[in-house]
Scaffold this active site. Structure first.
Site, PDB file in Angstrom:
ATOM      1  N   GLU A 255      10.268  15.012  16.296  1.00 26.19           N
ATOM      2  CA  GLU A 255      10.721  14.873  14.915  1.00 26.19           C
ATOM      3  C   GLU A 255      10.100  15.983  14.059  1.00 26.19           C
ATOM      4  OE1 GLU A 255       9.142  11.420  12.703  1.00 26.19           O
ATOM      5  OE2 GLU A 255      11.215  11.082  12.083  1.00 26.19           O
TER       6      GLU A 255
ATOM      7  N   CYS B  78      13.768   9.554   8.245  1.00 22.78           N
ATOM      8  CA  CYS B  78      13.558   9.068   9.612  1.00 22.78           C
ATOM      9  C   CYS B  78      14.853   9.014  10.404  1.00 22.78           C
ATOM     10  CB  CYS B  78      12.908   7.692   9.579  1.00 22.78           C
ATOM     11  SG  CYS B  78      13.844   6.531   8.581  1.00 22.78           S
TER      12      CYS B  78
ATOM     13  N   LYS C 145       0.852  -1.197   0.000  1.00 25.60           N
ATOM     14  CA  LYS C 145       0.000   0.000   0.000  1.00 25.60           C
ATOM     15  C   LYS C 145       0.890   1.249   0.000  1.00 25.60           C
ATOM     16  CE  LYS C 145      -1.586   2.679   2.931  1.00 25.60           C
ATOM     17  NZ  LYS C 145      -1.256   3.912   2.162  1.00 25.60           N
TER      18      LYS C 145
HETATM   19  P1  NAD Z   1       2.224   8.089   8.303  1.00 26.49           P
HETATM   20  O1  NAD Z   1       2.359   7.250   9.514  1.00 26.49           O
HETATM   21  O2  NAD Z   1       1.225   9.144   8.306  1.00 26.49           O
HETATM   22  O3  NAD Z   1       1.902   7.181   7.032  1.00 26.49           O
HETATM   23  C1  NAD Z   1       2.693   6.091   6.679  1.00 26.49           C
HETATM   24  C2  NAD Z   1       1.876   5.137   5.834  1.00 26.49           C
HETATM   25  O4  NAD Z   1       0.827   4.589   6.631  1.00 26.49           O
HETATM   26  C3  NAD Z   1       1.175   5.787   4.646  1.00 26.49           C
HETATM   27  O5  NAD Z   1       1.159   4.852   3.581  1.00 26.49           O
HETATM   28  C4  NAD Z   1      -0.232   6.034   5.172  1.00 26.49           C
HETATM   29  O6  NAD Z   1      -1.185   6.107   4.146  1.00 26.49           O
HETATM   30  C5  NAD Z   1      -0.440   4.811   6.032  1.00 26.49           C
HETATM   31  N1  NAD Z   1      -1.421   4.948   7.112  1.00 26.49           N
HETATM   32  C6  NAD Z   1      -1.824   6.082   7.732  1.00 26.49           C
HETATM   33  N2  NAD Z   1      -2.702   5.774   8.719  1.00 26.49           N
HETATM   34  C7  NAD Z   1      -2.843   4.424   8.719  1.00 26.49           C
HETATM   35  C8  NAD Z   1      -3.591   3.514   9.524  1.00 26.49           C
HETATM   36  N3  NAD Z   1      -4.358   3.928  10.524  1.00 26.49           N
HETATM   37  N4  NAD Z   1      -3.479   2.199   9.269  1.00 26.49           N
HETATM   38  C9  NAD Z   1      -2.670   1.751   8.280  1.00 26.49           C
HETATM   39  N5  NAD Z   1      -1.952   2.570   7.476  1.00 26.49           N
HETATM   40  C10 NAD Z   1      -2.028   3.899   7.696  1.00 26.49           C
HETATM   41  O7  NAD Z   1       3.696   8.650   8.038  1.00 26.49           O
HETATM   42  P2  NAD Z   1       4.179   9.606   6.878  1.00 26.49           P
HETATM   43  O8  NAD Z   1       3.887  10.999   7.270  1.00 26.49           O
HETATM   44  O9  NAD Z   1       3.726   9.130   5.556  1.00 26.49           O
HETATM   45  O10 NAD Z   1       5.753   9.329   6.930  1.00 26.49           O
HETATM   46  C11 NAD Z   1       6.589  10.017   7.764  1.00 26.49           C
HETATM   47  C12 NAD Z   1       6.908   9.200   9.005  1.00 26.49           C
HETATM   48  O11 NAD Z   1       7.501   7.962   8.638  1.00 26.49           O
HETATM   49  C13 NAD Z   1       7.924   9.888   9.871  1.00 26.49           C
HETATM   50  O12 NAD Z   1       7.540   9.831  11.223  1.00 26.49           O
HETATM   51  C14 NAD Z   1       9.181   9.078   9.654  1.00 26.49           C
HETATM   52  O13 NAD Z   1      10.109   9.130  10.707  1.00 26.49           O
HETATM   53  C15 NAD Z   1       8.648   7.732   9.433  1.00 26.49           C
HETATM   54  N6  NAD Z   1       9.641   6.914   8.692  1.00 26.49           N
HETATM   55  C16 NAD Z   1      10.278   5.912   9.364  1.00 26.49           C
HETATM   56  C17 NAD Z   1      11.228   5.157   8.710  1.00 26.49           C
HETATM   57  C18 NAD Z   1      11.946   4.033   9.420  1.00 26.49           C
HETATM   58  O14 NAD Z   1      12.448   3.154   8.732  1.00 26.49           O
HETATM   59  N7  NAD Z   1      11.982   3.988  10.718  1.00 26.49           N
HETATM   60  C19 NAD Z   1      11.529   5.402   7.381  1.00 26.49           C
HETATM   61  C20 NAD Z   1      10.869   6.435   6.735  1.00 26.49           C
HETATM   62  C21 NAD Z   1       9.902   7.178   7.422  1.00 26.49           C
END
Ligand code: NAD
Length: 479
Positions: free
Chosen positions: A384, A286, A178
């Site tokens: 963050e 991240c 997804k």
């Molecule tokens: P997000 O959590 O809003 O979304 C991430 C993904 O989850 C998207 O595909 C979104 O559509 C989906 N999503 C949102 N709500 C959901 C739910 N309730 N159930 C299932 N899926 C859902 O994060 P974002 O803003 O897209 O990304 C940024 C965040 O990701 C930052 O906090 C960053 O640190 C983190 N990140 C972590 C890593 C790592 O490897 N640790 C790598 C990249 C980004």
């Protein structure tokens, strides 16, 4: 503009059941560059059913020999490589990543990950017989966990897809990916590559969508494991659902990592490495080392060094190979980052940046911004930002630096900068995070990647990433 009305399900671009569409907007121009269906529950059901069939059917993916799976994964790496310019250009347009970064992190690195798992697969025993201690023999098999739901954020869509897809395919799992609404166009190129690589229909399925699509997929009864990368808040929601379902999950979440500069750090020699560790992908990373911990006696010099680095960075069109800092992914993300900047102005000292660059009338740009005298316990010291905003903090002793580094809820990454690498390594062992770099920071496909505390659970990459897609089955044979 590409206007898709199909989803990649069961090996084909299939008309979406959902009538809803997602507009994908370019970060640098604010123009719509593509449109695709927002998968609904019927679409997700179809994707999971296709994945389930292609897993278990006679001749299904889990029954392929490791050698055959390995060859297919290598073909996928080849097919992605031939499409790399299209993928990197789409990623850069969608999330603002400078193309020079995308050419490495969204192209070379994913291909390296697929090839690494293809090779690991050839070396991994999936079954062993152990002489029993009570007379019989015991067979221990490593069985795929089933259909993996891979939920991908917008910041590194192709890399993060690879960290989930490559080990899952190697393990014999099938996958429903997804992508996030902000960066989904590149996933159609991945679909093309999957088909051209001869990976059977249904082994990989792709259903773009937002939170509702993701939540429905996470709780789908036929999913065997959830692999999520994203924010800590959503990670906790997914952990709650998977806890209730007793469903394995890997959670790669947020971070607030620290770069600890020692008193002998060679700053000019470390310029490139420090830039990558702190500002990669405009800070939308991240593992960004967004806190810089500085020995007090070098504080003024380090402020000047970072001020020059940030104010001298070329901000511009993400497709320009000279650009070092591009726009942020969305208007909402820029507002969020500007909120952190406004808050930090009360308390910390703004050294450079803090506004929008004047030369652009379009695009979600924020100036590379440096604050000094940041209280480690302040909002900017703890939360963050996910933008080009760095926080400098002085320290007195190395022990103080380690304790500041460990003082947030997160524990994903970090770096030590020193002319004594052995000392850097000793300090790295005291940093409470899943990964730490000495004089550089870069993921290595052979090694586990992931966080502690609020940065997540479980690991991707390395043999540990493969193990997370397998579960042992034990067969006791009577003497
Ligand atoms: P997000 O959590 O809003 O979304 C991430 C993904 O989850 C998207 O595909 C979104 O559509 C989906 N999503 C949102 N709500 C959901 C739910 N309730 N159930 C299932 N899926 C859902 O994060 P974002 O803003 O897209 O990304 C940024 C965040 O990701 C930052 O906090 C960053 O640190 C983190 N990140 C972590 C890593 C790592 O490897 N640790 C790598 C990249 C980004």
């Amino acid at each position: 503009m590409t206007d898709y009305d199909t989803l990649f399900i069961g090996g084909e671009l299939t008309p979406a059941a959902s009538a809803a569409r997602i507009d994908v907007i370019a970060a640098g121009t604010e123009e719509i560059i593509g449109r695709a269906p927002e998968a609904d529950t019927t679409d997700v059901d179809a994707a999971v059913a296709a994945a389930r069939r292609s897993l278990q059917d006679p001749g299904g993916w889990m029954r392929w020999t490791p050698e055959d799976r390995s060859q297919a994964i290598e073909r996928l790496a080849d097919e992605l490589e031939t499409r790399a310019p299209r993928i990197t250009s789409l990623v850069a347009q969608q999330n603002g990543m400078p193309i020079s970064t995308a050419n490495v992190i969204e192209s070379v690195l994913p291909a390296t990950i697929y090839r690494y798992y293809a090779s690991l697969l050839r070396r991994t025993p999936f079954e062993e017989t152990r002489p029993g201690l009570l007379g019989g023999q015991t067979i221990v098999r490593q069985v795929p966990v089933g259909v993996v739901a891979a939920i991908v954020p917008w910041n590194y869509p192709n890399l993060i897809t690879a960290t989930k897809l490559a080990p899952a395919l190697a393990a014999g799992c099938t996958v429903v990916i997804k992508p996030s609404p902000e960066a989904l166009l590149d996933s159609y190129i991945v679909a093309e590559a999957v088909s051209s690589a001869g990976i059977p229909p249904g082994v990989v399925n792709i259903v773009p969508g937002g939170a509702d699509t993701g939540a429905y997929l996470v709780s789908h009864p036929d999913v065997g494991k959830v692999s999520f990368t994203g924010s800590t808040a959503v990670g906790r929601e997914i952990a709650r659902t998977c806890g209730e379902l007793l469903r394995p999950t890997t959670l790669e979440l947020g971070g607030k990592s620290a770069a600890i500069l020692l008193d002998d750090a060679d700053l000019p020699a470390s310029l490139e490495g420090l830039f990558q560790a702190t500002l990669l992908n405009n800070g939308q990373t991240c593992v960004a080392n967004s806190r810089i911990l500085v020995p007090r006696k070098r504080y003024d010099e380090v402020i000047d060094f970072f001020a020059a680095m940030l104010s001298g960075a070329k901000v511009g069109d993400p497709l320009d190979p000279e650009t070092q800092v591009g726009p942020l992914v969305s208007d909402a993300q820029r507002s969020r980052v500007e909120g952190f900047i406004a808050g930090a102005k009360n308390g910390a000292r703004l050294i450079t940046g803090g506004g929008r660059p004047e030369q652009f009338d379009r695009g979600w740009f924020v100036e590379p911004t440096l604050f000094a005298d940041v209280d480690p316990m302040s909002i900017l010291g703890q939360q963050e930002v996910f933008g080009p905003v760095l926080a400098l903090m002085p320290y007195d002793t190395v022990d103080d630096a380690i304790s500041i580094a460990n003082s947030t809820d997160y524990g994903l990454a970090g770096t030590i900068w020193t002319s004594r690498p052995k000392l850097g390594e000793d300090i790295a062992r005291k940093v409470d995070s899943g990964t730490v770099g000495v004089n550089y920071y870069m993921l290595d496909p052979v090694a586990p990647f992931g966080g502690v505390k609020a940065s997540g659970l479980g690991r991707e990459l390395g043999p540990e990433g493969l193990a997370s897609c397998l579960q042992p089955q034990t067969i006791y044979l009577a003497p």
